[in-house]
Motif scaffolding. Structure first.
Motif, short mmCIF file in Angstrom:
data_model
loop_
_atom_site.label_atom_id
_atom_site.label_comp_id
_atom_site.label_asym_id
_atom_site.label_seq_id
_atom_site.Cartn_x
_atom_site.Cartn_y
_atom_site.Cartn_z
N PRO A 53 123.52 137.75 94.93
CA PRO A 53 122.09 137.81 94.58
C PRO A 53 121.41 136.45 94.77
N THR A 54 120.29 136.47 95.39
CA THR A 54 119.51 135.25 95.54
C THR A 54 118.21 135.42 94.77
N ALA A 55 117.49 134.30 94.61
CA ALA A 55 116.20 134.38 93.92
C ALA A 55 115.29 135.38 94.62
N GLU A 56 115.39 135.39 95.94
CA GLU A 56 114.51 136.26 96.68
C GLU A 56 114.90 137.73 96.51
N SER A 57 116.24 137.98 96.49
CA SER A 57 116.63 139.38 96.40
C SER A 57 116.31 139.96 95.03
N VAL A 58 116.22 139.09 94.00
CA VAL A 58 115.91 139.58 92.65
C VAL A 58 114.41 139.61 92.39
N PHE A 59 113.74 138.50 92.72
CA PHE A 59 112.31 138.39 92.35
C PHE A 59 111.35 138.67 93.49
N GLY A 60 111.88 138.91 94.68
CA GLY A 60 110.99 139.11 95.83
C GLY A 60 110.67 137.76 96.45
N PRO A 61 109.96 137.76 97.59
CA PRO A 61 109.69 136.52 98.29
C PRO A 61 108.88 135.54 97.42
N ALA A 62 109.21 134.27 97.50
CA ALA A 62 108.51 133.26 96.71
C ALA A 62 107.06 133.16 97.18
N ARG A 63 106.15 133.03 96.18
CA ARG A 63 104.74 132.89 96.56
C ARG A 63 104.38 131.43 96.62
N ARG A 64 103.56 131.10 97.56
CA ARG A 64 103.14 129.70 97.65
C ARG A 64 102.09 129.44 96.60
N ARG A 65 102.20 128.29 95.96
CA ARG A 65 101.33 128.02 94.80
C ARG A 65 100.32 126.94 95.09
N ILE A 66 99.83 126.87 96.33
CA ILE A 66 98.88 125.81 96.65
C ILE A 66 97.59 125.96 95.85
#
Lengths: 318, 322
Positions: free
Chosen positions: A13-26
């Motif tokens: 399990p990776t962060a992406e597979s659990v939480f979905g793709p990381a969102r950019r926080r600009i």
């Protein structure tokens, strides 16, 4: 390949597979930065004011015509005369007397208004009175100045009360400055009193307390820190108020304690001299900054005293 | 409705038995001496829309020492009625509990007993409340005078942000009571069994006390003015079980000297402490705003819990709703 992994070949399990793709926080960071800049502005400006005041004030005291002891103790303030005297006492005295008169007017009126709005007024009356009060706070101070000079002094002080006052006098200036700061005192004090939990009022009413007893013995003590904050804010405004005293109190730096005479405050001196024809770089010009610095110190001390007072006497109710 | 339907509530009987000794004044000629053996009473006006039960049967308030008598008491906030047509008699020197689900108007009614509703803008009271025969809402009555005789303890402990001593002394000072203030404070704290806990820190701020101590301080504060009645509006709802137990013990001691009316969410508490219980319900109207509280049943606590005459009381005390 050197470190064998239990999960080799199997995707763990990776962060992406659990939480979905990381969102950019600009966007988030940009907002945080913009808000920081807004908060920093006031700090930067305060520091800038202190720096500019300090430089000119030091230059003022470096001047041959000025001594620090004379500045603090001399009873004459004639910076623009050919034989200038730089004793700040008349200005400080004028400021304290006029601010004192203003507070004598504003404390009872302001706290009374706050108590009325918070404890006595029906919702309908409150709806009518609060905007009126805010309207008063929005009247330009120059209007108050001419009101004091052309109406209050001749019609009320000299006419109605038959007092022997000069056309320009500290009393009218002080009273009108007091009226001017009533909305400040009342509004902050009213917020503090309204914030006192209803449960405290109920507790007191439940013991057979009258409305006056609930207000005086429960609500005001519980709201004391907020009320004090309102008074201090009002006092700071009174000390810093320029237009009313410039127009109505006259421009005579005097050591007389009689408010029926003309007097000059620190701010009135700064205002009058600043708009006059004093040459840049002259001692008189530098004196403006020295007075400004003294004024700054006075309000700073006032604020510090009030913070100590509030810490000491406030009643924590939560 | 037959009696054997009512057995589910009988488990509660054990806890309420201890109170039955103080229930003599209920027994009146013409009324059932034993709960459950109800002779046919001529039907008065039906109080709630339950045709099988006569009024005098569900509202059993034949007592000869009433401290409060309400008649058709209704309270509305603005135009919305909150509670309608409450008629009951509250006995002197006993504990009367008001129970029922949220919004049933039990707190609203208790707040009529010391005119606390006067403080809520838009609150309107109809009907009558008599206190020792005097109409509390009469034109010659000053609500401040009323509250001097009828003390109140609230849901959340609400000590003043002052010292323990000044909290107790507040009422006596406000009323201008004569005598030694130290003595008044000590006596009030003793009556609330708080004296030993706080006698060495009377000058400390009341907010340093635990929640249970704060609530007992509020009781002591109310007792300091020597009230005739103590109204308690869910006094234990913010407290842990041990503090709750201490307050309940205290209530038993206090009923020697004051009449107590307690509003509670907690049925077991009503069963444990009270002599008489009034059960209220919420009449669900067409919308959320149209919720109206009504008195359903009133009588000796053990009878309400073991032999309720109204099916809604039975369902409530047996835990089917609420």
């Amino acid at each position: 390949m050197a470190t064998p992994s239990i999960a080799s070949g199997v995707a763990g399990p990776t962060a992406e597979s659990v939480f979905g793709p990381a969102r950019r926080r600009i966007g988030e960071k940009a907002i945080a930065f913009a808000l920081f800049c807004a908060a920093a502005t006031s700090v930067v400006i305060t520091v800038g004011i202190v720096v500019s005041l300090t430089g000119e004030t030091l230059a003022f005291f470096a001047d041959d015509a000025v001594t620090a002891s004379g500045f603090l103790t001399d009873g004459q303030w004639t910076p623009l005369f050919s034989d200038p005297q730089f004793g700040i006492r008349p200005l400080v005295q004028g400021t304290l007397i006029i601010s004192g008169i203003a507070l004598i007017v504003a404390i009872p009126l302001g706290i009374g208004t706050a108590a009325f709005l918070s404890e006595y007024a029906s919702p309908r009356v409150r709806k009518a009175v609060k905007p009126t009060l805010e309207l008063l706070a929005g009247v330009p101070t120059v209007v108050f100045g001419y009101f004091a000079l052309t109406f209050f002094t001749p019609s009320v002080l000299q006419g109605f009360l038959g007092m022997d006052v000069s056309v320009f006098n500290g009393l009218a200036g002080g009273i009108i400055v007091g009226v001017l700061i009533v909305p400040t005192v009342a509004s902050v004090a009213e917020d503090a009193m309204s914030a006192v939990p209803q449960s405290l009022r109920e507790g007191a009413y439940g013991l057979g307390a009258s409305r006056r007893q609930v207000t005086v013995r429960v609500v005001v003590p519980a709201a004391l820190s907020g009320i004090t904050a309102g008074v201090v804010l009002g006092a700071s405004r009174a000390v810093g108020e320029t237009m009313v005293v410039l127009i109505a109190a006259g421009q005579v730096p005097t050591t007389s304690l009689d408010p029926r005479n003309p007097m000059e405050t620190m701010t009135a001196f700064i205002g009058a001299t600043g708009k006059g024809d004093v040459p840049t770089g002259s001692t008189g010009y530098k004196a403006i900054f020295a007075v400004g610095f003294a004024l700054f110190l006075m309000t700073l001390i006032l604020n510090m005293i009030s913070i100590r007072f509030v810490r000491r006497y406030r009643q924590v109710y939560e | 409705m037959s009696d054997d339907e009512l057995t589910p509530a009988s488990t509660l009987r054990e806890v309420s038995d201890s109170d039955s000794s103080s229930s003599e004044p209920r027994d009146e000629p013409g009324l059932p001496a034993v709960p459950g053996e109800v002779p046919a009473v001529p039907a008065g006006q039906p109080h709630a829309p339950v045709p099988v039960v006569a009024h005098a049967d569900v509202i059993d308030d034949a007592i000869d020492n009433p401290v409060f008598i309400t008649e058709k008491l209704s309270v509305s906030y603005g135009t919305a009625p909150a509670v309608l047509d409450v008629s009951l008699r509250v006995p002197e020197k006993q504990i009367t509990a008001f129970i029922g689900p949220s919004g049933c108007g039990k707190s609203t009614i208790i707040r009529c007993f010391n005119r606390m509703n006067d403080l809520i803008p838009g609150a309107h009271v109809e009907g009558t409340v008599r206190y020792h025969g005097v109409d509390l809402y009469g034109s010659d009555i000053d609500s401040v005078q009323v509250r001097k005789r009828i003390g109140m303890v609230f849901q959340k402990p609400n000590p003043f942000p002052k010292s323990i001593y000044d909290n107790i002394a507040f009422g006596p000072k406000v009323l201008g009571m004569k005598g030694s203030m130290d003595q008044i404070v000590e006596e009030a704290l003793r009556r609330a069994s708080l004296w030993d806990d706080v006698k060495d820190r009377l000058k400390d701020n009341a907010f340093g006390m635990s929640g249970g101590q704060q609530q007992r301080l509020c009781i002591a504060r109310a007792l300091a003015t020597n009230p005739d009645v103590l109204l308690m509006d869910e006094p234990c709802s913010a407290l842990d079980p041990i503090s709750t137990g201490r307050i309940e013990d205290l209530m038993h001691e206090l009923k020697e000297t004051v009449s107590i009316v307690i509003v509670t969410h907690n049925m077991q508490q009503a069963a444990r402490v009270s002599d008489r219980t009034a059960f209220f319900i919420v009449d669900m109207g067409s919308s959320e705003e149209a919720r109206i509280g009504r008195l359903v049943e009133y009588g000796p606590t053990d009878r309400i819990f073991t032999n309720p005459h109204d099916i809604r009381t039975e369902e409530y005390v047996s835990g089917k709703f609420g």
